[in-house]
Motif scaffolding. Structure first.
Motif, PDB file in Angstrom:
ATOM      1  N   GLY A   9      41.218  76.663  49.858  1.00 31.08           N
ATOM      2  CA  GLY A   9      40.861  75.151  50.059  1.00 31.08           C
ATOM      3  C   GLY A   9      40.061  73.902  50.982  1.00 31.08           C
ATOM      4  O   GLY A   9      39.403  73.618  50.513  1.00 31.08           O
ATOM      5  N   ILE A  10      39.382  74.880  51.938  1.00 29.03           N
ATOM      6  CA  ILE A  10      38.459  73.803  52.189  1.00 29.03           C
ATOM      7  C   ILE A  10      37.185  73.727  51.261  1.00 29.03           C
ATOM      8  O   ILE A  10      36.828  72.394  51.307  1.00 29.03           O
ATOM      9  N   ASN A  11      37.085  74.872  50.345  1.00 27.17           N
ATOM     10  CA  ASN A  11      35.686  74.349  49.076  1.00 27.17           C
ATOM     11  C   ASN A  11      37.043  73.122  48.833  1.00 27.17           C
ATOM     12  O   ASN A  11      36.454  72.796  48.157  1.00 27.17           O
ATOM     13  N   ILE A  12      37.698  73.309  47.971  1.00 21.66           N
ATOM     14  CA  ILE A  12      38.284  72.127  47.541  1.00 21.66           C
ATOM     15  C   ILE A  12      38.398  70.394  48.601  1.00 21.66           C
ATOM     16  O   ILE A  12      38.144  69.506  47.775  1.00 21.66           O
ATOM     17  N   VAL A  13      39.228  70.670  49.838  1.00 23.50           N
ATOM     18  CA  VAL A  13      38.479  69.924  50.140  1.00 23.50           C
ATOM     19  C   VAL A  13      37.779  69.079  49.985  1.00 23.50           C
ATOM     20  O   VAL A  13      36.731  68.190  49.510  1.00 23.50           O
ATOM     21  N   ARG A  14      36.003  70.110  49.952  1.00 25.39           N
ATOM     22  CA  ARG A  14      35.076  69.113  50.138  1.00 25.39           C
ATOM     23  C   ARG A  14      34.330  68.402  49.380  1.00 25.39           C
ATOM     24  O   ARG A  14      34.353  67.256  48.397  1.00 25.39           O
ATOM     25  N   GLU A  15      35.126  68.848  47.555  1.00 23.65           N
ATOM     26  CA  GLU A  15      34.927  68.728  46.261  1.00 23.65           C
ATOM     27  C   GLU A  15      35.676  67.586  46.251  1.00 23.65           C
ATOM     28  O   GLU A  15      35.010  66.594  45.765  1.00 23.65           O
ATOM     29  N   ILE A  16      36.702  67.653  47.165  1.00 26.71           N
ATOM     30  CA  ILE A  16      37.238  66.092  46.950  1.00 26.71           C
ATOM     31  C   ILE A  16      36.630  64.588  48.031  1.00 26.71           C
ATOM     32  O   ILE A  16      36.228  63.562  46.640  1.00 26.71           O
ATOM     33  N   LEU A  17      35.978  65.121  48.799  1.00 22.11           N
ATOM     34  CA  LEU A  17      35.282  64.140  49.344  1.00 22.11           C
ATOM     35  C   LEU A  17      33.750  64.021  48.777  1.00 22.11           C
ATOM     36  O   LEU A  17      34.210  62.755  48.964  1.00 22.11           O
ATOM     37  N   GLU A  18      33.475  65.298  47.944  1.00 20.07           N
ATOM     38  CA  GLU A  18      32.511  64.541  47.199  1.00 20.07           C
ATOM     39  C   GLU A  18      32.361  63.285  46.221  1.00 20.07           C
ATOM     40  O   GLU A  18      32.196  62.723  45.727  1.00 20.07           O
TER      41      GLU A  18
END
Lengths: 224, 224, 224, 224
Positions: free
Chosen positions: A107-116
């Motif tokens: 999940g935290i990696n997905i959030v990072r992708e979203i922010l990028e």
């Protein structure tokens, strides 16, 4: 590769907290641990399909030997790797797939992708990050909060709260004059990381040799 | 086009709640209203750079006449358009740019884009939507909640709460065994929509003739 | 009694999940387990200051015998007690202090007290409850949500979400035309209950004989 | 007194933002404004049942004269009152009821009461306050956050976020090793204050002469 396949695993750091969590989670899929290593402990009974290392940099030489001996891909979450350690892993990745990350939580990696990808949509919005962790956590802001800020590519104030037993909460808040958008991530337990480690293990087993991050695991998971 | 440019606007439905909100917000940028129309009211003093219509379907014929008379692009947020209304707007879009949307809130459109692009990352997670609105809202679930669910392309339970004066809150919750990711949107006031309308107006002024949605406005805004 | 005192404990149901959690938590205070019982397992080495029972109704006779034998107070969290079971516990409470509760989480009991005392302040506000639990939970709404609603003494809609691994979240939302007040409780882990059980044990050790609920423990804790 | 009674009001500061909000809200109950004062503006047509002053300290003399002239109770929310101003109001309260407060939002006053009464229940819990306001707010932490901290009677870290158009959000977080309790207040608009002002006006109309705070209004509202 379906997540329901059973894996023969090697596990370096099998007595540690993450080691035990990984064994507990993987076992629910019928996975077996054919190579288990910890300080003063060796159990080596078969060739592992993949080797998982959540131990410490001092174990790296031995881990690399095992990968070469069995031609097994590696998933490594050991923290505190230095430049030389990373260079050795990149060298290993010329022979087998190596997945290296400091944070295997999906999940935290997905959030990072979203922010990028969507950070620039919020360019005219104000932003801030609030992160909450248990009172035993010593660093502030958290490494994850810094990573999230960096993925946005802009400066944001970060508020760090240290209270009770909160495992880990990160919220990114954007607001303009008429709206608020919040993206928040809550880690419920160490299980969060075990889930990502198994996803990475399945990825590594069928990946070409090469050096990968969790991002590659994540992106691959939605293209199949 | 910078958001700091001043615009000469036409405003159909200038006495309505959205009309007044639009005038209030646009005026802070120095925009002028050179064409203002409402039931029994006409103020026509100059050619508008863009015409904005937040009125009702019955006004559509007149609005289209003004667009043609002045060769002005149109931003239209009127609700309850039927097939024939839309056909007429598409016909108009052969001459000028037409931006048509039922929801001009920037943030909710960003959230929709996020869900469309990242929904499949959550395929193995459970999901749910909670939406909260004031106790005067009659429909449930909200149209926005349904739109968000559709943008995910999967079925999700939607919980609708109707309490007090909440203007509008939508939260999408994803959880697996170890993590929770929440994406939430809060509309603070009608201002949310005025901000998006002005963004659409600036887009329409320099767009090629054609039929556009708010999505085009949003995507254009990050590519410049 | 200070929470830093060490306790000699009896633990009925010592192999169960709550039994293990209790031992793990209590041990951090230097407590010792001088009586441990589970199916086919007995360890009896000394008189316990207090006996804790998190097992099942079938063990009740034996537990009561131990309380009488050692004149030890009882803290019991066993679920599914019937009328006869409760009558027997009330009978026991003529000799020793008995604390009986189905929910030893300190925070949820505090929230209940808040709602009982302040519920009428929100009489003119709309209200709703949202509760989120993991996807293995079968009942909906949760027993805790029903308890919270009852403590308000009014009808409220309850929305139940079942997603991923959420341990337990309850949020009470009140809103009038201008404000929203939310009171939310998140259980992080089984640890929540162990903390309350130890508080109850310390209470029971120095309480007069009698039948108590967790409410008595809670109120006592702030009056000393 | 039922909130559905119609009131004849005096309104000092009738042109200000709060003045207009008060008129808008009160009018929905059929209240009439028989005395209206603002800089250079007087409308005096009848004896008011109550006088409401949301203006500035310079108007205080005139307001007090009107109260005496009509024997009308006073509700005053004017900010920046100094010691002498307050002394004069206390003097007035020997003849009529005077309700003075800097914050008439019902919900925030309820939250303060909850913290005052239940703060000690959280003595062994960690605590923190997060407050979020629009980017035009200059002071940090907010006066309300400081008031909430004081009502707890202990030191707590306060994180202040200034983003977009958030009208006002205050969250108090408590956590121990196993639980998190959050109490949050969101002001949706100025309407929050108008609601409390009307409640105070109804209270003042039937109160004995004396000096009251909003707390008295709040407590009275649940005892009838």
């Amino acid at each position: 590769m379906s997540e329901n396949v059973s894996i023969r695993c090697g596990l370096i750091g099998c007595m540690g907290k993450m080691g035990q969590e990984i064994r507990g989670y993987f076992t629910t899929f019928g996975d077996r641990f054919v190579l288990e290593i910890d300080k003063g402990f060796i159990n080596e009974s078969d060739r592992p399909d993949v080797i998982i290392d959540f131990s410490n940099p001092a174990a790296l030489d031995s881990t690399i030997e095992f990968c070469k001996k069995y031609d097994s891909p590696l998933v490594i979450g050991t923290t505190g790797l230095n430049e030389e350690n990373l260079a050795r892993l990149k060298d290993l990745s010329k022979s087998v797939a190596v997945v290296q990350s400091y944070n295997f939580a999906d999940g935290i990696n997905i959030v990072r992708e979203i922010l990028e990808m969507f950070g620039r949509y919020f360019d005219n919005w104000d932003g801030a990050i609030v992160e909450i962790h248990h009172n035993q956590k010593k660093d502030a802001p958290s490494g994850t909060a810094i990573m999230l800020k960096n993925s946005l590519g802009r400066e944001l104030p970060i508020s760090s709260l240290r209270v009770g037993g909160v495992f880990g909460e990160h919220t990114i808040i954007f607001s303009n004059a008429g709206e608020v958008v919040r993206i928040s991530h809550t880690a419920l337990s160490r299980r969060a990381f075990a889930i990502g480690v198994r996803k990475a293990a399945l990825f590594a087993i069928q990946a070409e040799k090469g050096f990968y991050s969790y991002r590659d695991v994540l992106r691959n998971s939605v293209n199949h």
